[in-house]
Write an enzyme that holds these catalytic residues in place. Structure first.
Site, PDB file in Angstrom:
ATOM      1  N   TYR A   9      34.285 -21.164 -40.462  1.00 34.75           N
ATOM      2  CA  TYR A   9      33.444 -20.959 -41.637  1.00 34.75           C
ATOM      3  C   TYR A   9      32.476 -19.789 -41.414  1.00 34.75           C
ATOM      4  O   TYR A   9      32.444 -18.841 -42.208  1.00 34.75           O
ATOM      5  CB  TYR A   9      32.652 -22.227 -41.987  1.00 34.75           C
ATOM      6  CG  TYR A   9      31.815 -22.032 -43.230  1.00 34.75           C
ATOM      7  CD1 TYR A   9      32.390 -22.157 -44.489  1.00 34.75           C
ATOM      8  CD2 TYR A   9      30.466 -21.704 -43.156  1.00 34.75           C
ATOM      9  CE1 TYR A   9      31.650 -21.949 -45.642  1.00 34.75           C
ATOM     10  CE2 TYR A   9      29.712 -21.495 -44.297  1.00 34.75           C
ATOM     11  CZ  TYR A   9      30.310 -21.622 -45.536  1.00 34.75           C
ATOM     12  OH  TYR A   9      29.576 -21.400 -46.679  1.00 34.75           O
TER      13      TYR A   9
ATOM     14  N   SER B 253      26.999 -16.409 -46.571  1.00 32.73           N
ATOM     15  CA  SER B 253      26.153 -17.522 -46.155  1.00 32.73           C
ATOM     16  C   SER B 253      25.248 -17.064 -45.015  1.00 32.73           C
ATOM     17  O   SER B 253      25.592 -16.135 -44.269  1.00 32.73           O
ATOM     18  CB  SER B 253      27.031 -18.684 -45.667  1.00 32.73           C
ATOM     19  OG  SER B 253      26.259 -19.689 -45.044  1.00 32.73           O
TER      20      SER B 253
END
Length: 251
Positions: free
Chosen positions: A145, A135
């Protein structure tokens, strides 16, 4: 006929990879937790593209599921797409530790183990590729994350460096905001994200496949996100962390 195994294959980027690879003539192994959705996706791909599609229902946060996918990879595939992943809506201190550990299991341990299961066969045949979906969050600071996705990028680049000289490639794919089920599943409020920052999953996959063919180790689809990542690397970490905190964790 080349073959590909895709995790998280029933929606979003994983489903877009399945469509693109089926159109390119790959036989597919689709991996996800929901067997019903897997079967429906497989039938649609068979009918539309005329390719062979195998389904493997597995939870990569569970040892049994992870072992089953490892075993299938050792049978041999030409392309592995490690796409399975999820996010948390809360800040680090508000998320139960069991949920954080589950995220690390899926984002890090599964990526490591599945890559390791696939690569020996690829190296023996001197062909193949692994795409690990990370990401843009990997380049910024925002909880578990972004930390787990930063690990995916570093891991992918490290393994790619070890594989120089052959025809086996490893690439980290780092998309920005993509219109998928990801944010709804995590109960994330994305109403404040400007419309121009959203990408389609198909566009992300098409750019990723082009970057993979060019031998890139990290793919950041779309010029807007290339600029964001480039600027982010020049800005002090404290400031990027504050911006990331305001936006929240996004994929």
């Amino acid at each position: 006929m080349p073959s590909a195994l895709i995790t998280g294959a029933t929606a979003g980027i994983g489903a877009a990879f399945a469509r693109r690879l089926a159109a390119d003539g790959f036989s597919l192994v689709l991996v996800a937790r929901d067997e019903g959705r897997l079967s429906a996706s497989a039938e649609e791909l068979r009918l539309r593209y005329g390719v062979e599609v195998e389904v493997l229902a597995a939870d990569l946060a569970a040892e049994e599921g992870l072992t089953a996918v490892e075993q299938r990879l050792r049978e041999g595939v030409d392309l592995l797409v490690n796409n399975a992943g999820f996010g948390h809506p809360g800040a680090f201190l508000d998320v139960p530790v069991a949920d954080e550990l589950r995220m690390l299991k899926v984002h890090c341990e599964a990526v490591l183990r599945l890559t390791l299961a696939a690569l020996p066969g690829m190296r023996k045949r001197d062909r193949g590729a692994v795409v690990n979906v990370a990401s843009v969050a990997a380049f910024f600071t925002r909880g578990t994350y972004s930390a787990s996705k930063a690990w995916v990028v570093n891991f992918s680049e490290s393994i790619a460096a070890e594989l120089t000289g052959g025809r086996v490639r490893v690439m980290a794919l780092c998309p920005g905001f993509v219109r998928t089920e990801f944010h709804d599943r995590a109960s994330m409020d994305v109403s404040g994200i400007p419309g121009f920052l959203w990408l389609s999953a198909d566009k992300v996959v098409n750019e990723a496949m082009g970057d993979l063919a060019r031998g890139r180790r990290v793919s950041v689809p779309d010029i807007r996100y290339k600029v964001i990542v480039g600027v982010g690397r020049l800005v002090p970490r404290g400031l990027t962390g504050e911006v990331s905190r305001r936006l929240g964790r996004r994929r």
